[in-house]
Design a protein around this motif. Structure first.
Motif, short mmCIF file in Angstrom:
data_model
loop_
_atom_site.label_atom_id
_atom_site.label_comp_id
_atom_site.label_asym_id
_atom_site.label_seq_id
_atom_site.Cartn_x
_atom_site.Cartn_y
_atom_site.Cartn_z
N LEU A 103 -60.93 55.75 -29.27
CA LEU A 103 -62.22 55.31 -28.72
C LEU A 103 -62.25 53.81 -28.45
O LEU A 103 -62.80 53.37 -27.43
N VAL A 104 -61.66 53.02 -29.33
CA VAL A 104 -61.60 51.57 -29.11
C VAL A 104 -60.81 51.30 -27.84
O VAL A 104 -61.22 50.51 -26.99
N SER A 105 -59.66 51.96 -27.68
CA SER A 105 -58.83 51.77 -26.49
C SER A 105 -59.56 52.22 -25.23
O SER A 105 -59.44 51.58 -24.18
N ARG A 106 -60.30 53.28 -25.34
CA ARG A 106 -61.06 53.78 -24.19
C ARG A 106 -62.17 52.82 -23.79
O ARG A 106 -62.51 52.69 -22.62
N GLY A 107 -62.74 52.12 -24.75
CA GLY A 107 -63.84 51.22 -24.47
C GLY A 107 -63.44 49.87 -23.90
O GLY A 107 -64.25 49.22 -23.23
N VAL A 108 -62.20 49.44 -24.11
CA VAL A 108 -61.77 48.10 -23.66
C VAL A 108 -61.95 47.92 -22.15
O VAL A 108 -62.57 46.95 -21.71
N PRO A 109 -61.43 48.82 -21.30
CA PRO A 109 -61.61 48.59 -19.86
C PRO A 109 -63.07 48.65 -19.42
O PRO A 109 -63.49 47.94 -18.50
N MET A 110 -63.86 49.47 -20.10
CA MET A 110 -65.29 49.55 -19.76
C MET A 110 -66.02 48.26 -20.11
O MET A 110 -66.92 47.83 -19.38
N ARG A 111 -65.64 47.64 -21.23
CA ARG A 111 -66.27 46.38 -21.63
C ARG A 111 -65.95 45.26 -20.64
O ARG A 111 -66.74 44.35 -20.46
N GLU A 112 -64.77 45.33 -20.03
CA GLU A 112 -64.34 44.29 -19.10
C GLU A 112 -64.82 44.55 -17.67
O GLU A 112 -64.75 43.65 -16.84
N GLU A 113 -65.29 45.75 -17.40
CA GLU A 113 -65.74 46.11 -16.05
C GLU A 113 -67.00 45.32 -15.67
O GLU A 113 -67.90 45.16 -16.49
N ARG A 114 -67.03 44.84 -14.45
CA ARG A 114 -68.21 44.11 -13.96
C ARG A 114 -69.37 45.08 -13.81
O ARG A 114 -69.19 46.25 -13.46
N THR A 115 -70.57 44.59 -14.04
CA THR A 115 -71.76 45.41 -13.86
C THR A 115 -72.00 45.59 -12.37
O THR A 115 -72.16 44.60 -11.65
N PRO A 116 -72.01 46.83 -11.90
CA PRO A 116 -72.23 47.06 -10.47
C PRO A 116 -73.62 46.62 -10.04
O PRO A 116 -74.58 46.68 -10.80
#
Length: 150
Positions: A103-116
């Motif tokens: 879950l931590v690994s899955r969340g890393v790219p989402m945390r770095e994603e720009r807010t659309p």
């Protein structure tokens, strides 16, 4: 006749030559390191599980979040996910479960994603962040890393 010297009790008497010397203490951080710690402490926000549950409910509840607050909701969910990830990985004596690491690994790219800029896409990001945060929170509660809210 022998001479004796009287030393008052509060005077510092240097150690005799045959006593071993203790190394002089040096601070663990220099001025820049202390400034860094101070800034981190100023920015620190204690973990509030009630606030996490409120934001999860806003993101994945029955109603979509209001347009005006979606961007700040995404930022708060990123922060919650970061805090939950830090809790999961913090203590080497209690290593995280395989599911926590996933879950931590899955969340890393989402945390770095720009807010659309698009509202519906921003709500989608908020919900993805919320689902990962919710699953990680559940894992941490089950493993007793954090206490469940009353």
């Amino acid at each position: 006749m022998s001479l004796t010297v009287l030393v008052p009790e509060n005077d510092v008497v240097p150690p005799s030559a045959d006593e071993s010397r203790t190394p002089q203490w040096t601070p663990p951080l220099d001025a820049e390191g202390l400034r860094f710690v101070l800034e981190r402490m100023k920015d620190w926000k204690p973990f509030d599980v009630e606030e996490v549950f409120d934001d999860l409910d806003t993101a994945i509840g029955n109603q979509p979040p209001p347009v005006a607050t979606t961007g700040t909701l995404v930022d708060r969910l990123r922060g919650h996910l970061k805090q939950l990830s830090d809790i999961a990985l913090a203590d080497e004596q209690y290593p995280p479960t395989v599911e926590m690491v996933r879950l931590v690994s899955r969340g890393v790219p989402m945390r770095e994603e720009r807010t659309p800029a698009d509202y519906r896409q921003a709500v989608g990001l908020a919900r993805r962040l919320a689902f990962v945060a919710s699953d990680l929170l559940e894992e941490l509660i089950e493993a007793r890393y954090i206490a469940e809210a009353e």
